[in-house]
Motif scaffolding. Sequence first.
Motif, PDB file in Angstrom:
ATOM      1  N   ARG A  80      33.797  45.465  48.700  1.00 58.29           N
ATOM      2  CA  ARG A  80      33.774  45.165  47.275  1.00 58.29           C
ATOM      3  C   ARG A  80      34.582  43.935  46.959  1.00 58.29           C
ATOM      4  O   ARG A  80      35.538  43.617  47.638  1.00 58.29           O
ATOM      5  N   GLY A  81      34.192  43.261  45.909  1.00 60.50           N
ATOM      6  CA  GLY A  81      34.955  42.094  45.481  1.00 60.50           C
ATOM      7  C   GLY A  81      34.653  41.733  44.052  1.00 60.50           C
ATOM      8  O   GLY A  81      33.617  42.094  43.507  1.00 60.50           O
ATOM      9  N   LEU A  82      35.624  41.062  43.448  1.00 63.32           N
ATOM     10  CA  LEU A  82      35.456  40.551  42.090  1.00 63.32           C
ATOM     11  C   LEU A  82      35.772  39.063  42.136  1.00 63.32           C
ATOM     12  O   LEU A  82      36.403  38.586  43.070  1.00 63.32           O
ATOM     13  N   TYR A  83      35.320  38.336  41.127  1.00 66.61           N
ATOM     14  CA  TYR A  83      35.682  36.918  41.048  1.00 66.61           C
ATOM     15  C   TYR A  83      37.171  36.836  40.721  1.00 66.61           C
ATOM     16  O   TYR A  83      37.607  37.338  39.679  1.00 66.61           O
ATOM     17  N   PRO A  84      37.973  36.211  41.599  1.00 63.85           N
ATOM     18  CA  PRO A  84      39.426  36.270  41.411  1.00 63.85           C
ATOM     19  C   PRO A  84      39.924  35.571  40.144  1.00 63.85           C
ATOM     20  O   PRO A  84      40.933  35.969  39.596  1.00 63.85           O
ATOM     21  N   GLN A  85      39.207  34.555  39.673  1.00 69.08           N
ATOM     22  CA  GLN A  85      39.726  33.772  38.546  1.00 69.08           C
ATOM     23  C   GLN A  85      39.115  34.170  37.205  1.00 69.08           C
ATOM     24  O   GLN A  85      39.362  33.525  36.196  1.00 69.08           O
ATOM     25  N   MET A  86      38.310  35.242  37.218  1.00 69.33           N
ATOM     26  CA  MET A  86      37.579  35.578  35.997  1.00 69.33           C
ATOM     27  C   MET A  86      38.184  36.831  35.370  1.00 69.33           C
ATOM     28  O   MET A  86      38.468  37.803  36.054  1.00 69.33           O
ATOM     29  N   LYS A  87      38.372  36.794  34.046  1.00 68.67           N
ATOM     30  CA  LYS A  87      38.917  37.964  33.347  1.00 68.67           C
ATOM     31  C   LYS A  87      37.995  39.167  33.518  1.00 68.67           C
ATOM     32  O   LYS A  87      36.770  39.011  33.573  1.00 68.67           O
ATOM     33  N   ASN A 124      41.723  41.873  29.558  1.00 72.67           N
ATOM     34  CA  ASN A 124      41.962  40.428  29.502  1.00 72.67           C
ATOM     35  C   ASN A 124      42.754  39.899  30.682  1.00 72.67           C
ATOM     36  O   ASN A 124      43.223  38.769  30.670  1.00 72.67           O
ATOM     37  N   LYS A 125      42.907  40.754  31.714  1.00 68.68           N
ATOM     38  CA  LYS A 125      43.635  40.306  32.908  1.00 68.68           C
ATOM     39  C   LYS A 125      42.660  39.849  33.977  1.00 68.68           C
ATOM     40  O   LYS A 125      41.468  40.141  33.936  1.00 68.68           O
ATOM     41  N   LYS A 126      43.204  39.146  34.968  1.00 72.14           N
ATOM     42  CA  LYS A 126      42.411  38.760  36.128  1.00 72.14           C
ATOM     43  C   LYS A 126      42.593  39.815  37.221  1.00 72.14           C
ATOM     44  O   LYS A 126      43.597  40.516  37.229  1.00 72.14           O
ATOM     45  N   ASN A 134      42.922  50.274  40.004  1.00 71.51           N
ATOM     46  CA  ASN A 134      42.238  49.783  38.810  1.00 71.51           C
ATOM     47  C   ASN A 134      41.132  48.794  39.156  1.00 71.51           C
ATOM     48  O   ASN A 134      40.089  48.767  38.507  1.00 71.51           O
ATOM     49  N   GLN A 135      41.366  47.984  40.208  1.00 73.79           N
ATOM     50  CA  GLN A 135      40.298  47.069  40.640  1.00 73.79           C
ATOM     51  C   GLN A 135      39.061  47.854  41.050  1.00 73.79           C
ATOM     52  O   GLN A 135      37.932  47.482  40.748  1.00 73.79           O
TER      53      GLN A 135
ATOM     54  N   GLU B 207      32.973  31.144  48.650  1.00 80.48           N
ATOM     55  CA  GLU B 207      33.911  31.930  47.844  1.00 80.48           C
ATOM     56  C   GLU B 207      33.292  33.285  47.529  1.00 80.48           C
ATOM     57  O   GLU B 207      33.915  34.319  47.706  1.00 80.48           O
ATOM     58  N   GLU B 208      32.021  33.280  47.123  1.00 81.49           N
ATOM     59  CA  GLU B 208      31.362  34.542  46.791  1.00 81.49           C
ATOM     60  C   GLU B 208      31.212  35.426  48.018  1.00 81.49           C
ATOM     61  O   GLU B 208      31.281  36.641  47.933  1.00 81.49           O
ATOM     62  N   LYS B 209      31.006  34.786  49.174  1.00 83.03           N
ATOM     63  CA  LYS B 209      30.871  35.601  50.386  1.00 83.03           C
ATOM     64  C   LYS B 209      32.219  36.166  50.806  1.00 83.03           C
ATOM     65  O   LYS B 209      32.336  37.330  51.130  1.00 83.03           O
ATOM     66  N   SER B 210      33.253  35.300  50.799  1.00 80.64           N
ATOM     67  CA  SER B 210      34.530  35.759  51.347  1.00 80.64           C
ATOM     68  C   SER B 210      35.195  36.776  50.428  1.00 80.64           C
ATOM     69  O   SER B 210      35.902  37.649  50.906  1.00 80.64           O
ATOM     70  N   ASN B 211      34.971  36.709  49.113  1.00 83.44           N
ATOM     71  CA  ASN B 211      35.555  37.781  48.296  1.00 83.44           C
ATOM     72  C   ASN B 211      34.551  38.894  48.021  1.00 83.44           C
ATOM     73  O   ASN B 211      34.791  39.773  47.207  1.00 83.44           O
ATOM     74  N   ARG B 212      33.443  38.845  48.723  1.00 86.47           N
ATOM     75  CA  ARG B 212      32.465  39.943  48.763  1.00 86.47           C
ATOM     76  C   ARG B 212      31.779  40.239  47.439  1.00 86.47           C
ATOM     77  O   ARG B 212      31.204  41.308  47.266  1.00 86.47           O
ATOM     78  N   VAL B 213      31.853  39.312  46.491  1.00 89.40           N
ATOM     79  CA  VAL B 213      31.087  39.508  45.264  1.00 89.40           C
ATOM     80  C   VAL B 213      29.602  39.405  45.594  1.00 89.40           C
ATOM     81  O   VAL B 213      28.747  39.983  44.937  1.00 89.40           O
ATOM     82  N   MET B 214      29.332  38.647  46.660  1.00 90.47           N
ATOM     83  CA  MET B 214      27.953  38.402  47.069  1.00 90.47           C
ATOM     84  C   MET B 214      27.161  39.703  47.197  1.00 90.47           C
ATOM     85  O   MET B 214      25.994  39.759  46.829  1.00 90.47           O
TER      86      MET B 214
END
Lengths: 300, 440
Positions: A80-87, A124-126, A134-135, B207-214
């Motif tokens: 799993r992942g989220l965009y790190p710089q996006m609220k 409103n947090k990143k 929470n993530q 970036e999208e691949k490495s933080n797995r949003v992809m």
Amino acid sequence: MLEVRNIWKSFGQTQAVSDLSFTARPGAVFGLLGPNGAGKTTTIRIVLDILQPDRGSVSWQGKIVDADLRHTFGYLPEERGLYPQMKIADQLMYFAQLHGMTPADAKARIAQLSESFALTENLNKKPAELSKGNQQKVQFIAAIVHEPPLLVLDEPFSGFDPINVEILKGAIRGLVAAGTAVMLSSHRMEQVEELTSDICIIDRSHAVISGSLAQIKRDWPDRFIRMTAIQDLAFIGAFPGVSARPSSNGYVDLKAPPSVAPADLLRAAIAAGPVDHFEIVEPSLNDIYLHYVRAEESAA
Amino acid sequence: MSTTGIIIKREYVERIKSRSFIIGTALVVIGMFALALLPFGFRWLGSEFTSKIVVVAPDSGVAAQVAKALSDEYDVSISKDRATGATLPADVAQAVKSKKYDAALLAYRTSNGLAFAFYPRQTGLLSKSGNLRSRLAPVAINVDLTGQTARSAKQALNFQLKTVALNERYQSEQQENAASTLVYILLILLYIGTILYAVQIAQGVIEEKSNRVMEVMIAAVRPAQLLAGKIFGIGALALTQMVIFALAAAGALILLAVVIASTMSQADAVALAQHAAAAQANAPGGAGVAAQGVVASAVPYSTLVYLVVFFILGFFSYAALFAGMGALCSKAEDVQQFNGVMMIPIIIAYFIAIFAVFGDPEKPLFVVASMIPLISPMVMFTRVALSSVPAWQIALSIAFSLAAIWGLTLLAGRLYRVGVLMYGKPPRLGDVVRALRAPT
């Protein structure tokens, strides 16, 4: 209803999925179970039309799943992942809109979901400013924000702490009660046993058993007996095929083949020592899993 | 909004909000204004050296007036030759070429009044003609108004001043300025811009691949939509930045004109303004008009249009290439090894274009290079900026580029489809070929 019919998939020399079929009903949880590397994630990617099967078909409510259809599904990947710089609020809005929601609908739904997951003050947090738990909640919300008719969860509980596992299970139960079809994969049987009503266990690309979990348990030939742990377990030697496994808090778990009558075992046990507990239990999902996956491995 | 539109919006908005974009853009804008103020520094440095100018005039009276108008900035000598027409006497030209003087100024009479020709040997003196015009204006007015022909001051101000370099390489001021300075600077912009934004696309994919949003994205949208969103979002960002830079450059040029005007004497500034007003009929006077004149003459509009066209063509060609490559990598480090290979065509194009700038852009090598996609944007831009290229060649070059963009984007889409879920070790060429052949 999600119908997966006889799908096959190979990557070069590696057979990832062989002749796999199952269904997932609305208002129920379907569990795709198996050890790591059995083909669970490949199957999920085929269901979501990310990968194309070599053979076989996937359909939802009678229609072959394509990009337009899978776009209505919800998906929580294992990685799993989220965009790190996006609220957080912006990310949830983004995913909601990608799944076809209007900004107004999405806003209301995000407010409601973040309220029920106690995340409102984090909107409103990143991502980096949020705790890991929470993530993960945010990720789950991103998967269900558009009220998908089919929710696909790949190892949903991995990395969750016990409290968050309970929160997540509660949320899944709520969605199921509202009629969502849920398909999840797991290799941790104790975590999914109470949720799943239908299962398919796969091992090395093949389905080893599938069907209603209750039916599988009812039809299970072996008896599982939980009894007081007595000093001398030598009595079971008189019953061919019976095995014993010490359990926690003063019990021992016996497994007896159909040829052995539980009443005979009880008589022998009482003769061997003081027994104040003797209970015939259903096989646990873990027992079923171990039976099939172990058997396959020792055969190989 | 369509799915692709939503993705484009995110790519654009999130980047334009980012600190690195804001700071980077601000630094370039500040740099442009700093450059505009450089003439102050040059003036100060240049005051150490005085250029030697020889004046050739129709009579001693005019010669004396011209010498007086230039004497505060130049070391002026009056030639014993008398000007009889628009040609510089051969012995004076020889004297300039043999470095006795830095430049010659020829004043001659025409039926429309006094006219001038400036013959610099040093290329640095070429840029002085604006300054010369303002200095010579009082002389022209004086001579023409006291002369036999009755003229208005406005007509007298509109005197002819041409610049002819005695350096054999450049035949006129315009060619030299447009050629070596402007086109060279624009080429550097094209080169840096293409690399910068193409690399940003590769990084965005990774970036999208490495933080797995992809994983989530690929389940929600088609790979082609993701690819298009990335390319158009970053493309829009690139154009935004170019517009900001263009506006800043225009602002800096106006500032530069104001700086030049403020360092002139009041009379010069008025003369320059009057000249500009005369040339532009109904424009209001003052430094602003002079500035407009400077801006308009520095950059022909067609060159700017071609710059944008060829930047877009170059950007999309490389964007597809870099997006496909980014999809095959899983870590930022993996990209480094590919970047070098991917940049080879840009570097080749850049060097060919530079040779074209300083050579004859119509040589067969440059004509052929201006047709080859990936290389053509820079080379064709150089050709159209420096010489007159037949329209069919421009059209053909653009058509080839568009075809290449179409093909490369399809290829990138295919790499994207199989690549975005590939993790682990950086791929080898064999893996890439296999990925392209894969049935999915």
